[in-house]
Design an enzyme around this catalytic site. Structure first.
Site, PDB file in Angstrom:
ATOM      1  N   THR A  10       0.794  -1.229   0.000  1.00  0.00           N
ATOM      2  CA  THR A  10       0.000   0.000   0.000  1.00  0.00           C
ATOM      3  C   THR A  10       0.827   1.281   0.000  1.00  0.00           C
ATOM      4  OG1 THR A  10      -0.201  -0.158   2.415  1.00  0.00           O
ATOM      5  CG2 THR A  10      -2.006  -1.071   1.092  1.00  0.00           C
ATOM      6  N   ASN A  86       8.293  -7.315  -0.028  1.00  0.00           N
ATOM      7  CA  ASN A  86       8.667  -5.917   0.160  1.00  0.00           C
ATOM      8  C   ASN A  86       8.438  -5.416   1.586  1.00  0.00           C
ATOM      9  OD1 ASN A  86       9.004  -2.935  -0.690  1.00  0.00           O
ATOM     10  ND2 ASN A  86       6.887  -3.016   0.055  1.00  0.00           N
ATOM     11  N   TYR A 148      19.133  -3.601  11.246  1.00  0.00           N
ATOM     12  CA  TYR A 148      18.513  -3.390   9.937  1.00  0.00           C
ATOM     13  C   TYR A 148      19.444  -3.850   8.827  1.00  0.00           C
ATOM     14  CZ  TYR A 148      16.266  -1.231   5.931  1.00  0.00           C
ATOM     15  OH  TYR A 148      15.666  -1.036   4.708  1.00  0.00           O
TER      16      TYR A 148
END
Length: 257
Positions: A10, A86, A148
């Site tokens: 989205t 993703n 990360y």
């Protein structure tokens, strides 16, 4: 018509993939946590491009959410031809400033979900002798920058290793490593971006076009911009000890504020 499943569809890179693939005539399975946003996106893409857009609400930070998407990927009657992993997020703060719970959630989304969804997708793809997977990593995978970067390094290594194992099967796997992209990523993490130089920002739609071109050419790693390719070339020849200091200072200068 072929079908593509996109997690984190989205916003940002996921939304750019959805726009491009819908424009190319692919049916879509759109995956995210917010059902309302998913329905709005599905309606818009259907009305604009005439494709079928299926909504699948799932939180990939949970076992139930991952299992929901695994089940859809394993559906042989309605096969998925392209998986785009993703979904992802960033945590604001340096090591020990971020709670262990948040660190583990990141590993759940960036590593466990990618492993499980890639496995579910490629198993059925191998049976059909065709298909593709794009796992979205980051150029942070190539520098020592905390959980990360470590999680994205895992994505790169896993994807390239799996691609080698599946060579000749008709299934293509590629790790996509973008740099800074103007998305909701930084806002959601509470990260300031005003200190990031303008030249470092990438356009999501151009990034996706380059990524799909690299996938079609059989690449297992895509760094879809000459600027970042040059930077990563420097990284490769920089001693790790020196690189750690440089990336730490750079992170404080250009990272979360």
């Amino acid at each position: 018509m072929t079908t593509a499943l996109i997690t984190g569809s989205t916003a940002g890179i996921g939304a750019a993939f959805a726009r491009r693939l819908a424009g190319d005539g692919h049916n879509l399975v759109l995956v995210a946590r917010n059902t309302e946003r998913l329905r709005e996106q599905a309606t818009e893409l259907h009305d604009r491009h005439g494709i079928e857009a299926e909504v699948l609400t799932a939180d990939l930070a949970t076992d139930d959410g991952i299992a929901t998407v695994e089940k859809r990927l394993a559906d042989r009657r309605n096969p998925v031809d392209l998986l785009v992993n993703n979904a992802g997020f960033g945590n604001k703060g340096q090591y020990l400033e971020v709670s262990i719970e948040d660190e583990l959630t990141m590993l759940k989304v960036h590593c466990e979900a990618v492993l499980r969804l890639t496995s579910a997708a490629t198993e059925s793809m191998r049976e059909r002798g065709r298909g593709g997977v794009v796992n979205v990593a980051s150029v942070a995978a190539f520098v020592p920058r905390g959980t990360y970067g470590a999680s994205k390094a895992w994505v790169v290594q896993f994807t390239q290793g799996a691609a080698k194992d599946l060579a000749g099967s008709g299934v293509r796997l590629m790790a996509l490593c973008p740099g800074f992209v103007r998305t909701e990523f930084h806002e959601r993490a509470g990260m300031g971006t005003s200190n990031i130089p303008k030249w470092m920002w990438l356009d999501a739609d151009k990034l996706v076009a380059a990524a799909l071109s690299d996938l079609a050419r059989g690449k297992t790693l895509s760094i879809p911009d000459p600027r970042y390719k040059a930077l990563m070339g420097v990284v490769k020849v920089t001693p790790r000890a020196l690189l750690g200091g440089v990336t730490s200072r750079t992170g404080r200068k250009y990272g979360p504020q």
